[in-house]
Design an enzyme around this catalytic site. Structure first.
Site, short mmCIF file in Angstrom:
data_model
loop_
_atom_site.label_atom_id
_atom_site.label_comp_id
_atom_site.label_asym_id
_atom_site.label_seq_id
_atom_site.Cartn_x
_atom_site.Cartn_y
_atom_site.Cartn_z
N ASP A 127 1.01 -1.28 -0.08
CA ASP A 127 -0.04 0.02 0.08
C ASP A 127 0.88 1.31 0.05
OD1 ASP A 127 1.11 -0.34 2.69
OD2 ASP A 127 -1.01 -0.49 3.41
N ASN A 176 -7.77 -1.24 13.99
CA ASN A 176 -9.07 -1.27 13.63
C ASN A 176 -9.42 -2.48 12.72
OD1 ASN A 176 -7.88 -0.79 11.03
ND2 ASN A 176 -8.82 1.23 10.79
N HIS A 213 -7.58 -3.28 9.98
CA HIS A 213 -7.13 -3.25 8.55
C HIS A 213 -6.10 -4.22 8.09
CE1 HIS A 213 -4.34 0.43 8.93
NE2 HIS A 213 -3.73 -0.64 9.37
N GLU A 230 -9.66 -0.95 5.03
CA GLU A 230 -10.43 -0.44 6.41
C GLU A 230 -11.71 -1.30 6.82
OE1 GLU A 230 -8.08 1.23 7.98
OE2 GLU A 230 -7.63 3.01 6.81
#
Ligand code: PGA
Length: 254
Positions: free
Chosen positions: A79, A150, A152, A157
């Site tokens: 990413d 979270n 991800h 996400e």
């Protein structure tokens, strides 16, 4: 040892718990080294950040001291933030250079990173090209990745669907908050990013996932025990048939 899948509707994820994160970092680096030695043209999927840094340190050591040869390896980064000037000091591309590529011998033409300086329309084209380049390389043999607070994986996400591929995404507030320090303040953190998709990640033939520290304990618990689905993208990892989740004791404490 790897846990057995007891309920096919709620597959479990093989977990290795180690006393110190260095043990996990060494084990993952050795697995990568073994793969590169047996298959020099290995295709690696690479993550950035505080989780995998020790693995890169160990791979660099193996390259320097034990002649681990990356001259035929091919790499794809997971990413990148979007909206940065080329070579931005907080970009993942830059991070990869200083923590790995500058210290080993992966040929420049074999290094694939996502370009965070593109404007959105061109970035979307780049995403499709990235998927094609991965396919042309024969797919990813081994992908290393962490889990965000979270849930991800990459920048997939909460809300990310199982069938997603490399694409532009909006960053979750927790992700931006966690990145604030590296950017010198929350306002400097981009709102958008490019990431391999969930399917891109799960198509890798082997996944080495790591989570370290008490701040990951809750999300590790949800990853392992929660319903598989978009609310916690890391739960998708349980659908992979060749994955290992490395935890230190703190991350396993939940
Ligand atoms: P960290 O996050 O490496 O910053 O702990 C992991 C991730 O976001 O994938």
């Amino acid at each position: 040892m790897a846990a057995k899948v007891k309920d096919p509707a709620r597959p479990s994820l093989p977990v290795r718990i180690v006393v110190t994160r260095e043990e996990a970092e060494r084990a993952v680096a050795l697995e990568i080294a073994e793969l590169v030695r047996t298959k020099p043209r290995t295709v690696l999927g690479l993550a950035t950040g505080s989780t995998p840094i020790g693995v890169y340190r160990e791979l660099v050591r193996l390259h320097r001291e034990e002649a681990l040869d990356f001259s035929r390896a091919i790499t794809f980064n997971l990413d990148e933030y979007l909206g940065l000037v080329s070579g931005h000091p907080s970009s993942f591309g830059r991070w990869m250079r200083s923590n790995f590529f500058d210290a080993v011998n992966v040929p420049e033409v074999n290094i694939h990173t996502l370009d965070g300086s593109l404007e959105l329309a061109r970035a979307r084209v780049e995403c499709e090209r990235y998927e094609q380049t991965i396919a042309d390389a024969g797919g990813i043999d081994l992908m290393m990745l962490g889990i965000g607070r979270n849930g991800h994986i990459g920048f997939n996400e909460p809300g990310a669907a199982r069938d997603t591929r490399t694409r532009c995404v909006e960053l979750h507030p927790w992700t931006r908050a966690d990145a604030a320090h590296g950017f010198g303040g929350l306002e400097q953190v981009p709102h958008v990013a490019i990431t391999m998709g969930v399917t891109t990640i799960l198509d890798s033939r082997r996944l080495c996932v790591m989570a370290f520290g008490e701040h990951k304990a809750q999300i590790v618990k949800r990853t392992l025990e929660g319903a598989i689905g978009p609310d916690v993208p890391s739960t998708y990892l349980r659908e992979h048939s060749n994955v290992c989740l490395w935890l230190d004791r703190s991350a396993a404490s939940g």
